[in-house]
Structure formats: structure tokens, C-alpha cells
Design a protein around this motif. Sequence first.
Motif, PDB file in Angstrom:
ATOM      1  N   THR A 169      38.840  35.436  46.567  1.00  0.00           N
ATOM      2  CA  THR A 169      38.228  34.624  45.514  1.00  0.00           C
ATOM      3  C   THR A 169      36.960  35.286  44.982  1.00  0.00           C
ATOM      4  O   THR A 169      36.744  35.371  43.768  1.00  0.00           O
ATOM      5  N   LEU A 170      36.111  35.763  45.873  1.00  0.00           N
ATOM      6  CA  LEU A 170      34.867  36.412  45.460  1.00  0.00           C
ATOM      7  C   LEU A 170      35.131  37.685  44.665  1.00  0.00           C
ATOM      8  O   LEU A 170      34.428  37.979  43.693  1.00  0.00           O
ATOM      9  N   LEU A 171      36.140  38.449  45.073  1.00  0.00           N
ATOM     10  CA  LEU A 171      36.434  39.723  44.423  1.00  0.00           C
ATOM     11  C   LEU A 171      37.335  39.570  43.211  1.00  0.00           C
ATOM     12  O   LEU A 171      37.501  40.524  42.438  1.00  0.00           O
ATOM     13  N   ILE A 255      27.977  41.199  44.381  1.00  0.00           N
ATOM     14  CA  ILE A 255      29.359  41.525  44.018  1.00  0.00           C
ATOM     15  C   ILE A 255      29.509  41.477  42.506  1.00  0.00           C
ATOM     16  O   ILE A 255      29.221  40.447  41.876  1.00  0.00           O
ATOM     17  N   THR A 256      29.946  42.571  41.932  1.00  0.00           N
ATOM     18  CA  THR A 256      30.137  42.646  40.479  1.00  0.00           C
ATOM     19  C   THR A 256      31.588  42.348  40.119  1.00  0.00           C
ATOM     20  O   THR A 256      32.480  42.475  40.968  1.00  0.00           O
ATOM     21  N   PRO A 257      31.872  41.950  38.880  1.00  0.00           N
ATOM     22  CA  PRO A 257      33.260  41.675  38.469  1.00  0.00           C
ATOM     23  C   PRO A 257      34.116  42.945  38.594  1.00  0.00           C
ATOM     24  O   PRO A 257      33.611  44.055  38.426  1.00  0.00           O
ATOM     25  N   PRO A 258      35.402  42.789  38.878  1.00  0.00           N
ATOM     26  CA  PRO A 258      36.272  43.969  38.978  1.00  0.00           C
ATOM     27  C   PRO A 258      36.376  44.702  37.642  1.00  0.00           C
ATOM     28  O   PRO A 258      36.298  44.068  36.583  1.00  0.00           O
ATOM     29  N   PRO A 259      36.557  46.003  37.669  1.00  0.00           N
ATOM     30  CA  PRO A 259      36.614  46.781  36.427  1.00  0.00           C
ATOM     31  C   PRO A 259      37.864  46.523  35.606  1.00  0.00           C
ATOM     32  O   PRO A 259      37.872  46.767  34.406  1.00  0.00           O
ATOM     33  N   VAL A 260      38.932  46.076  36.260  1.00  0.00           N
ATOM     34  CA  VAL A 260      40.175  45.756  35.549  1.00  0.00           C
ATOM     35  C   VAL A 260      40.684  44.433  36.074  1.00  0.00           C
ATOM     36  O   VAL A 260      40.420  44.048  37.220  1.00  0.00           O
ATOM     37  N   GLU A 261      41.435  43.713  35.272  1.00  0.00           N
ATOM     38  CA  GLU A 261      42.006  42.442  35.690  1.00  0.00           C
ATOM     39  C   GLU A 261      43.430  42.684  36.159  1.00  0.00           C
ATOM     40  O   GLU A 261      44.243  43.289  35.465  1.00  0.00           O
TER      41      GLU A 261
END
Length: 262
Positions: A169-171, A255-261
Motif C-alpha cells: 500500500t505504501l509503495l 517514500i516517494t511515488p513510484p516512477p511508473v504505474e
Amino acid sequence: MVTLLRRSLCPVRRLRGRPRPAADVPHRTASHAGPGLLYPDHIPTSLLQKTLLAAGSAAMALYNPYRHDMVAVLGETTGRHTLKALRDQMRRDPEGAQILQERPRIALSTLDLGKLQSLPEGTFGRQYLRFLDVNRVSPDTRAPTRFVDDEELAYVIQRYREVHDMLHTLLGMPTNILGEIVVKWFEAVQTGLPMCLLGALFGPLRLSAQSLQVLVSELIPWAVQNGCRAPCLLNVYYERRWEQPLLALREELGITPPPVEL
């Protein structure tokens, strides 16, 4: 190898008939278990048995990464020193020490699903519940600890398993094989557990060329950076963070948002 694994698992078959404790009952002392056992599901094993279990479970886990039972056995038979280090990190942290003291468990019997459903959009609890619904997973699928010969360390690895979905969830990672590998890279950096390292290194062998390219060029560097930057996530008392906005919790943990969805 499979034959050796089956022989080593004979105690498991003998204990299958025993009633399992409720999911919300924490690991405590031997008084809650049978004679010679440190906790209810404990199966004492010798060094040789642990070696055979580790080798067999590693082979089976590599053959089929979705054999979570084999991944669990691998973690319990190879991670003692790492579990001690994680336990010590928790002891030194106020929130982690409280978790060790209170021994919370994450299961359907301990979750207030109605409360989670009533939380505002964007809160950690609401997003966690959405993760469970969208990916059709349940916290009750986590295997009980069996082969760790220390009651407190047994709880540490049980806690690690039960917060795995919180890390998803966090990632912002789904439960497909690519998402699981990304989480394993994050967990490998965070915990150093051998089973995490094994999954991180050998899991990509099952990916397509396109997915592998995205993983290597974007997702692994992101997971490693976040894993190094974030504090030990075993020290987060997730059950007391349900009402916190997910974005605020991510910011707190670095924690930063992932670079791709995915």
C-alpha cells in the motif's frame, strides 16, 4: 531434494491435527504451547534439519515464487542473525519497542473493516482496504511461524509477514509478479533477510523482456533508494495510523511515488 524436504517436514505432518491458535493471539511463552515448544506453532528442528529445509524450500520457491509456504520456511530457516538485528532495531525505537511489548496481530479477526470502510478517501486505512479488495488478498493467508527457535524472533518474522500488504500500500505496488519483485527489493534493503535477497535477485528471471527493462531501469533504483532512505518499517505501528493520510505517511517515511504505474 524434494524427498529430503519431505522427510524434514515430517514434524509438520504430525502437528497438522493440532488446533491452531486464533490469529489475534500473540506469540508469548512456552506456557501457551506444548511441552518443549516456545510458542503454539513451534516445531523444534536441528541444524541439519534446518539446512535441508532451507535448501529444499529455496529450490521450490525459485521454481514457483507463488509458493508462499516455501518462502516462509526459507525465511525462518536462514534468517536468525538478521532477525536478531531487526529485533534490536525495534527495541531501540519507541514505536518498535511498543510493538514488541504489545504484540499486535493483523488478521480479519483483528481488523475493524467497518471502521476502515468509513475512513475518508486518501487515508492509509482506506487505501489499505482498497488494496485488499482490488488485489483479492486477505491478511489471513500469512503462514504462522514454525521453525524459529526463539519466541521473540518468531514474532518479529510474523510481524514482517503481516505488514507485507502495508508495504504494498505504501509503495503503490500491485500483487502481480512485477509488483512483488519491486517490494522484495525494498524489503531486501530494509531487512537484509536472505529470502528477500533471493526473491529480489532471481524473481526477475520470470519476467518478460519489456517488464525486465522497466524493472532494471526504473523500479529497482527507486525501490533501493526508498528502502535506504526510509526508517525501519517494522517500527511503524500501522494499526494506529489508519486515519493518517497516505501521502502524509509516505512523506514521514521518506517514500516517494513510484516512477511508473503498474
